[in-house]
Design a protein around this motif. Structure first.
Motif, PDB file in Angstrom:
ATOM      1  N   GLN A 242     -38.546 -40.184  14.738  1.00 40.79           N
ATOM      2  CA  GLN A 242     -37.221 -39.950  14.176  1.00 40.79           C
ATOM      3  C   GLN A 242     -36.242 -41.068  14.512  1.00 40.79           C
ATOM      4  OE1 GLN A 242     -36.488 -37.459  12.116  1.00 40.79           O
ATOM      5  NE2 GLN A 242     -38.599 -36.645  12.302  1.00 40.79           N
ATOM      6  N   ARG A 243     -36.725 -42.127  15.210  1.00 37.65           N
ATOM      7  CA  ARG A 243     -35.877 -43.263  15.582  1.00 37.65           C
ATOM      8  C   ARG A 243     -34.618 -42.786  16.320  1.00 37.65           C
ATOM      9  NH1 ARG A 243     -37.418 -47.862  13.526  1.00 37.65           N
ATOM     10  NH2 ARG A 243     -35.363 -48.820  13.886  1.00 37.65           N
ATOM     11  N   ILE A 244     -34.866 -41.927  17.327  1.00 36.86           N
ATOM     12  CA  ILE A 244     -33.782 -41.428  18.178  1.00 36.86           C
ATOM     13  C   ILE A 244     -33.829 -42.227  19.464  1.00 36.86           C
ATOM     14  CG2 ILE A 244     -32.863 -39.445  19.440  1.00 36.86           C
ATOM     15  CD1 ILE A 244     -34.153 -37.645  17.343  1.00 36.86           C
ATOM     16  N   ILE A 245     -32.734 -42.995  19.679  1.00 36.90           N
ATOM     17  CA  ILE A 245     -32.663 -43.837  20.873  1.00 36.90           C
ATOM     18  C   ILE A 245     -31.532 -43.318  21.739  1.00 36.90           C
ATOM     19  CG2 ILE A 245     -32.342 -46.165  21.754  1.00 36.90           C
ATOM     20  CD1 ILE A 245     -33.364 -47.209  19.050  1.00 36.90           C
ATOM     21  N   ASN A 246     -31.868 -42.847  22.904  1.00 38.57           N
ATOM     22  CA  ASN A 246     -30.876 -42.329  23.848  1.00 38.57           C
ATOM     23  C   ASN A 246     -30.841 -43.221  25.075  1.00 38.57           C
ATOM     24  OD1 ASN A 246     -30.177 -40.154  22.237  1.00 38.57           O
ATOM     25  ND2 ASN A 246     -31.717 -38.804  23.172  1.00 38.57           N
ATOM     26  N   LEU A 247     -29.627 -43.477  25.554  1.00 39.81           N
ATOM     27  CA  LEU A 247     -29.463 -44.234  26.788  1.00 39.81           C
ATOM     28  C   LEU A 247     -29.716 -43.324  27.983  1.00 39.81           C
ATOM     29  CD1 LEU A 247     -26.239 -46.242  25.867  1.00 39.81           C
ATOM     30  CD2 LEU A 247     -28.620 -47.020  25.764  1.00 39.81           C
ATOM     31  N   PRO A 248     -30.214 -43.835  29.091  1.00 34.56           N
ATOM     32  CA  PRO A 248     -30.470 -42.999  30.276  1.00 34.56           C
ATOM     33  C   PRO A 248     -29.175 -42.454  30.852  1.00 34.56           C
ATOM     34  CG  PRO A 248     -30.756 -45.326  30.804  1.00 34.56           C
ATOM     35  CD  PRO A 248     -30.582 -45.258  29.310  1.00 34.56           C
ATOM     36  N   ALA A 249     -29.352 -41.391  31.667  1.00 40.37           N
ATOM     37  CA  ALA A 249     -28.178 -40.754  32.263  1.00 40.37           C
ATOM     38  C   ALA A 249     -27.501 -41.693  33.230  1.00 40.37           C
ATOM     39  CB  ALA A 249     -28.587 -39.470  32.989  1.00 40.37           C
ATOM     40  N   ALA A 250     -26.177 -41.585  33.275  1.00 42.25           N
ATOM     41  CA  ALA A 250     -25.368 -42.416  34.174  1.00 42.25           C
ATOM     42  C   ALA A 250     -24.506 -41.513  35.039  1.00 42.25           C
ATOM     43  CB  ALA A 250     -24.501 -43.375  33.365  1.00 42.25           C
ATOM     44  N   GLN A 251     -24.185 -42.029  36.203  1.00 43.13           N
ATOM     45  CA  GLN A 251     -23.358 -41.268  37.147  1.00 43.13           C
ATOM     46  C   GLN A 251     -21.978 -41.892  37.213  1.00 43.13           C
ATOM     47  OE1 GLN A 251     -25.087 -40.862  40.986  1.00 43.13           O
ATOM     48  NE2 GLN A 251     -23.579 -39.372  41.695  1.00 43.13           N
ATOM     49  N   GLU A 252     -20.966 -41.099  36.897  1.00 43.66           N
ATOM     50  CA  GLU A 252     -19.590 -41.582  36.879  1.00 43.66           C
ATOM     51  C   GLU A 252     -18.721 -40.635  37.675  1.00 43.66           C
ATOM     52  OE1 GLU A 252     -18.456 -41.783  32.869  1.00 43.66           O
ATOM     53  OE2 GLU A 252     -19.857 -43.376  32.312  1.00 43.66           O
ATOM     54  N   GLN A 253     -18.032 -41.191  38.681  1.00 42.70           N
ATOM     55  CA  GLN A 253     -17.087 -40.426  39.506  1.00 42.70           C
ATOM     56  C   GLN A 253     -17.755 -39.195  40.112  1.00 42.70           C
ATOM     57  OE1 GLN A 253     -13.674 -39.508  37.130  1.00 42.70           O
ATOM     58  NE2 GLN A 253     -13.027 -41.668  36.932  1.00 42.70           N
ATOM     59  N   GLY A 254     -18.989 -39.375  40.632  1.00 48.64           N
ATOM     60  CA  GLY A 254     -19.666 -38.293  41.324  1.00 48.64           C
ATOM     61  C   GLY A 254     -20.339 -37.298  40.420  1.00 48.64           C
ATOM     62  N   ARG A 255     -20.248 -37.461  39.086  1.00 50.72           N
ATOM     63  CA  ARG A 255     -20.861 -36.536  38.144  1.00 50.72           C
ATOM     64  C   ARG A 255     -21.948 -37.270  37.357  1.00 50.72           C
ATOM     65  NH1 ARG A 255     -15.936 -34.240  34.783  1.00 50.72           N
ATOM     66  NH2 ARG A 255     -15.589 -36.516  34.694  1.00 50.72           N
ATOM     67  N   THR A 256     -23.049 -36.612  37.109  1.00 54.66           N
ATOM     68  CA  THR A 256     -24.169 -37.200  36.373  1.00 54.66           C
ATOM     69  C   THR A 256     -24.120 -36.716  34.943  1.00 54.66           C
ATOM     70  OG1 THR A 256     -25.504 -37.237  38.370  1.00 54.66           O
ATOM     71  CG2 THR A 256     -26.670 -37.430  36.267  1.00 54.66           C
ATOM     72  N   SER A 257     -24.043 -37.679  33.971  1.00 51.44           N
ATOM     73  CA  SER A 257     -23.989 -37.312  32.553  1.00 51.44           C
ATOM     74  C   SER A 257     -25.401 -37.214  31.996  1.00 51.44           C
ATOM     75  CB  SER A 257     -23.182 -38.354  31.768  1.00 51.44           C
ATOM     76  OG  SER A 257     -23.800 -39.626  31.892  1.00 51.44           O
ATOM     77  N   THR A 258     -25.544 -36.506  30.909  1.00 59.18           N
ATOM     78  CA  THR A 258     -26.847 -36.345  30.277  1.00 59.18           C
ATOM     79  C   THR A 258     -27.160 -37.576  29.429  1.00 59.18           C
ATOM     80  OG1 THR A 258     -25.809 -35.221  28.407  1.00 59.18           O
ATOM     81  CG2 THR A 258     -26.584 -33.840  30.223  1.00 59.18           C
ATOM     82  N   ASP A 259     -28.390 -37.645  28.919  1.00 55.52           N
ATOM     83  CA  ASP A 259     -28.787 -38.754  28.046  1.00 55.52           C
ATOM     84  C   ASP A 259     -27.922 -38.750  26.776  1.00 55.52           C
ATOM     85  OD1 ASP A 259     -30.669 -39.246  29.905  1.00 55.52           O
ATOM     86  OD2 ASP A 259     -32.344 -38.368  28.783  1.00 55.52           O
ATOM     87  N   ARG A 260     -27.569 -39.966  26.284  1.00 55.34           N
ATOM     88  CA  ARG A 260     -26.717 -40.089  25.116  1.00 55.34           C
ATOM     89  C   ARG A 260     -27.328 -41.135  24.170  1.00 55.34           C
ATOM     90  NH1 ARG A 260     -24.745 -43.112  29.167  1.00 55.34           N
ATOM     91  NH2 ARG A 260     -23.862 -45.165  28.716  1.00 55.34           N
ATOM     92  N   SER A 261     -27.046 -40.990  22.875  1.00 57.46           N
ATOM     93  CA  SER A 261     -27.598 -41.911  21.873  1.00 57.46           C
ATOM     94  C   SER A 261     -26.642 -43.095  21.667  1.00 57.46           C
ATOM     95  CB  SER A 261     -27.832 -41.175  20.544  1.00 57.46           C
ATOM     96  OG  SER A 261     -26.587 -40.720  20.028  1.00 57.46           O
ATOM     97  N   ILE A 262     -27.191 -44.208  21.078  1.00 56.33           N
ATOM     98  CA  ILE A 262     -26.377 -45.386  20.790  1.00 56.33           C
ATOM     99  C   ILE A 262     -25.336 -45.066  19.729  1.00 56.33           C
ATOM    100  CG2 ILE A 262     -26.462 -47.751  19.888  1.00 56.33           C
ATOM    101  CD1 ILE A 262     -29.215 -48.020  21.111  1.00 56.33           C
ATOM    102  N   LEU A 263     -25.706 -44.277  18.756  1.00 57.46           N
ATOM    103  CA  LEU A 263     -24.776 -43.897  17.701  1.00 57.46           C
ATOM    104  C   LEU A 263     -23.569 -43.178  18.262  1.00 57.46           C
ATOM    105  CD1 LEU A 263     -24.269 -43.849  14.642  1.00 57.46           C
ATOM    106  CD2 LEU A 263     -25.513 -41.676  14.552  1.00 57.46           C
ATOM    107  N   THR A 264     -23.798 -42.383  19.255  1.00 53.10           N
ATOM    108  CA  THR A 264     -22.683 -41.663  19.877  1.00 53.10           C
ATOM    109  C   THR A 264     -21.732 -42.636  20.561  1.00 53.10           C
ATOM    110  OG1 THR A 264     -24.119 -39.759  20.230  1.00 53.10           O
ATOM    111  CG2 THR A 264     -22.092 -39.850  21.517  1.00 53.10           C
ATOM    112  N   ASP A 265     -22.315 -43.643  21.271  1.00 53.91           N
ATOM    113  CA  ASP A 265     -21.461 -44.625  21.928  1.00 53.91           C
ATOM    114  C   ASP A 265     -20.667 -45.436  20.897  1.00 53.91           C
ATOM    115  OD1 ASP A 265     -22.363 -43.718  24.317  1.00 53.91           O
ATOM    116  OD2 ASP A 265     -23.739 -45.405  24.688  1.00 53.91           O
ATOM    117  N   ASP A 266     -21.326 -45.830  19.753  1.00 54.17           N
ATOM    118  CA  ASP A 266     -20.614 -46.585  18.714  1.00 54.17           C
ATOM    119  C   ASP A 266     -19.485 -45.761  18.114  1.00 54.17           C
ATOM    120  OD1 ASP A 266     -22.339 -48.627  19.203  1.00 54.17           O
ATOM    121  OD2 ASP A 266     -23.626 -48.227  17.454  1.00 54.17           O
TER     122      ASP A 266
END
Length: 728
Positions: A242-266
């Motif tokens: 399905q050509r779904i590309i998600n970025l790995p989870a990142a930790q910001e300000q003590g909280r861990t975010s879930t995986d996110r897609s490039i389209l979402t970031d754009d």
């Protein structure tokens, strides 16, 4: 109801049936029973004490060795990792009860027997008198066969359990393990081995528990690893398709975010830029729309060049006004100033026009940028919605991967902890005092055995006394007369310890005289006319004191200034002539045979104050002489000369003489020997007298000993009252 009065204070007993004074307390009744059967009770107690002494010296000496251990609820944590077993709480009594049960377990006993090699020691089984016909106990060259070791170990474990006592100390963690055997060294050895084996078994159970848990977790980890790999492959395959590309989870300000897609970031970035462009466009539009009719805008007012030109023009205008005050407009200097002012106005107009053009260009540029960003954001929104539709199955695969990874990581961590905890030898049992070889035997203890024998003897003695009291039907106490037989009690006569009845009756201070005076007093209340004129005295069987009672009644009546005659009516075994010291050559049998001269048949008893008619010659059949009316004629003729006629009647049981005599007199006095006559026999005798219509005036208890009475009191009261002072 007619009430019989006894000078010896027997009214308490005779008033019980009429609601009078109650019986003595139950404790005193039992005390009287114990005193009556004291020799039986004493003999049983002495026998038990002797048996206790014999058993004490015959018993094998036993030695007790004890070791004290402390059982903690929580073991010392060498590592800060929790084990498999649940730790007990502060109020967890189940933990200690479980430990006590493990200390008494058969497996621990067999383990100790195996460690000390008692299962292969014939002396051990002989010492505890273990006898068995099993092949496992057959000796071959002085040794047991190895094939029967398991059987011997089970038997040895049972022997040890019988001789080991677990005694927890109340309100503490201490437990005392006591071992009692015939050998002091063996007792200490078993006690110490019992403690060591218990500690070792506890550690083994803890290690076995962790070992089982490790094996279980290994199997589960292998299953979860396979499931995790399968779910991850499914997730990657679907994302690639399905050509779904998600970025790995990142930790910001003590909280861990879930995986996110490039389209979402754009989309997020462009949406932020659009917001900024819109703000810039609104600001540029506001600046552009704020320009005035004369072109004066806010930017123009803030422009430095325009402000300098306006300041220069104001200076020239002021100078021009000064020149106009002195000169004409045509004045050259004035014309030059006016020309400068015109040039400055043109410069200001040009600058304001340039500022207005700049605002318009800036507004158009911001509007164009905003339009382009809106178009891009709309395109990204469509792509994001399409991605959301394609990510539904992706998220399902992702959640399955996350779940499997969490389970796998948790079990893996627990597996590592159990491995560390199981490998460390933690122990919650500590030895406080090891067992020492005892110096003196613990049993048998002579004092304890004698105390137990004494208690047993007292119990058996009391039971025997109560049983004998229930079995014995003899008249024990004067109170039994009224209770058991329903006949009034006339009095109780003490047992004559020495001398003859005649001698005791001649002594007016004797206890016998006092007792029969009480009987005479009670006889006065048996009828409205006082003492009956004709009285027969009988008993159940011979030798109960009826002849003495008849002699005593005649004596007391004679001393009351009555004319009294005593007739010996027992023509089978006469005894009155022995009491007064005469013969029975002539008497009652002569009159009943037909002789009418009564005076010739009388014998005087001057010492006692009355007249006696003996039984006379013993006839072949006394009952036949009594069946006629000659006895009634005799009594009627004697009552013409005497105030009272007292007849010594034969016993009732087995004979008809007493019933025949009782039917011709006004009343019968029944003599009962204390501790000598069965109640059932007396009841049968009374029923026979009742069938002959004889009137029972009351009963006299003869040969009475107050110390043997089970309940009563006061029967000998007054017999010796005041005599010591008079004799002195």
């Amino acid at each position: 109801m007619r009430k019989i009065i006894d000078a010896t204070d027997t009214a308490d007993y005779q008033s019980m049936e009429a609601g009078g004074v109650p019986r003595l307390p139950l404790l005193r009744q039992y005390l009287r029973i114990a005193l009556r059967w004291r020799y039986v009770v004493g003999g049983i107690i002495a026998g038990c004490l002797l048996l206790g002494i014999i058993i004490t010296f015959v018993m094998t000496r036993q030695y007790t060795a004890a070791t004290t251990v402390e059982i903690s609820r929580e073991s010392n944590n060498i590592v800060a990792i929790q084990g498999v077993e649940r730790e007990a709480g502060l109020a967890d009594q189940e933990f200690y009860q479980t430990q006590y049960g493990l200390l008494r377990s058969r497996s621990l006993a067999e383990r100790v027997a195996g460690q000390l090699r008692l299962v292969d020691d014939p002396t051990f089984f002989k010492q505890f008198k273990v006898k068995s016909d099993a092949p496992a106990f057959d000796l071959i060259n002085g040794r047991y066969s190895p094939t029967g070791r398991q059987v011997r170990q089970r038997v040895a474990g049972d022997v040890l359990l019988d001789h080991v006592d677990i005694a927890p100390t109340r309100l503490s963690r201490l437990v005392e393990i006591r071992v009692t055997t015939p050998s002091p060294e063996l007792s200490a050895k078993i006690a110490n081995a019992w403690t060591a084996s218990f500690i070792q078994a506890s550690l083994e159970r803890r290690y076995q528990a962790t070992s089982y848990a490790r094996n279980f977790l290994e199997n589960r980890l292998e299953q979860l690893r396979s499931r995790l790999e399968i779910s991850e492959r499914q997730l990657v395959s679907y994302a690639s398709a399905q050509r779904i590309i998600n970025l790995p989870a990142a930790q910001e300000q003590g909280r861990t975010s879930t995986d996110r897609s490039i389209l979402t970031d754009d989309l997020t970035a462009l949406n932020t830029a659009l917001t900024a462009a819109t703000a810039d466009r609104i600001a540029a539009q506001a600046h552009y729309e704020q320009r005035g009719a004369a072109g004066a805008t806010t930017e123009a007012l803030r422009n430095v060049a325009i402000n300098n030109l306006r300041q220069r023009r104001a200076e020239l205008a002021a100078e021009y006004k000064k020149l106009m005050m002195q000169f004409q407009p045509e004045y050259p200097t004035a014309k030059a100033v006016a020309a400068q002012m015109s040039q400055i106005d043109q410069s200001i107009a040009r600058e304001e026009s340039r500022v207005t053009g700049s605002l318009q260009a800036e507004y158009r540029q911001a509007l164009d940028r905003e339009q382009r960003l809106k178009s891009r954001v709309e395109a990204l929104k469509q792509g994001f919605l399409d991605l959301r539709r394609r990510s539904i199955q992706y998220n399902i695969f992702q959640r399955e991967v996350d779940t499997n990874r969490q389970l796998y990581d948790g079990l893996l961590q627990r597996y590592k902890e159990i491995g560390v905890a199981g490998g460390v030898g933690v122990n919650n049992v500590a030895i406080v005092d090891p067992a020492e070889v005892p110096n003196r035997p613990s049993s048998p203890r002579l004092v304890l055995n004698l105390a137990l024998a004494l208690i047993l003897g007292c119990g058996l003695g009391v039971l025997a006394a109560l049983a004998l009291e229930q079995i014995d039907e003899a008249i024990v106490d004067p109170a039994d007369i009224q209770k058991e037989l329903g006949v009034p009690l006339l009095g109780s006569v003490p047992k004559l310890r020495e001398g003859q009845p005649k001698d005791a009756l001649l002594d007016r201070k004797s206890e016998l005289v006092d007792a029969y005076l009480a009987v005479q007093t009670n006889l006065q209340f048996t009828s409205d006319a006082g003492i009956p004129r004709s009285i027969a005295v009988t008993s159940t069987r011979p030798a109960e004191g009826k002849s003495t009672t008849a002699l005593a009644l005649a004596t007391t009546l004679a001393r009351a200034h009555k004319r009294v005659i005593l007739i010996d009516g027992d023509m089978r075994s006469p005894s009155v002539h022995h009491l007064i010291g005469t013969s029975h050559d002539r008497g009652l049998s002569n009159f009943l045979s037909g002789q009418n001269d009564i005076d010739a048949l009388l014998v005087g008893a001057e010492a006692l104050g009355f007249v006696v008619m003996t039984a006379g010659p013993i006839p072949p059949n006394a009952a036949e002489l009594l069946t006629g009316d000659r006895l009634k004629v005799l009594i009627d003729r004697l009552l013409e000369q005497f105030d009272h006629v007292v007849i010594d009647s034969p016993p009732v049981m087995g004979l008809a003489d007493a019933s025949l005599i009782g039917s011709h007199v006004q009343g019968v006095v029944y003599a009962v020997e204390s501790h000598g006559t069965r109640t059932s026999s007396v009841k049968i005798a009374l029923s026979r007298l009742a069938s002959s219509r004889a009137r029972i005036l009351g009963m006299v208890v003869t040969k009475f000993e107050s110390k043997k009475a089970s309940y009563g009191y006061g029967y000998d009261y007054g017999y010796g009252y005041g005599r010591a002072e008079q004799d002195a």
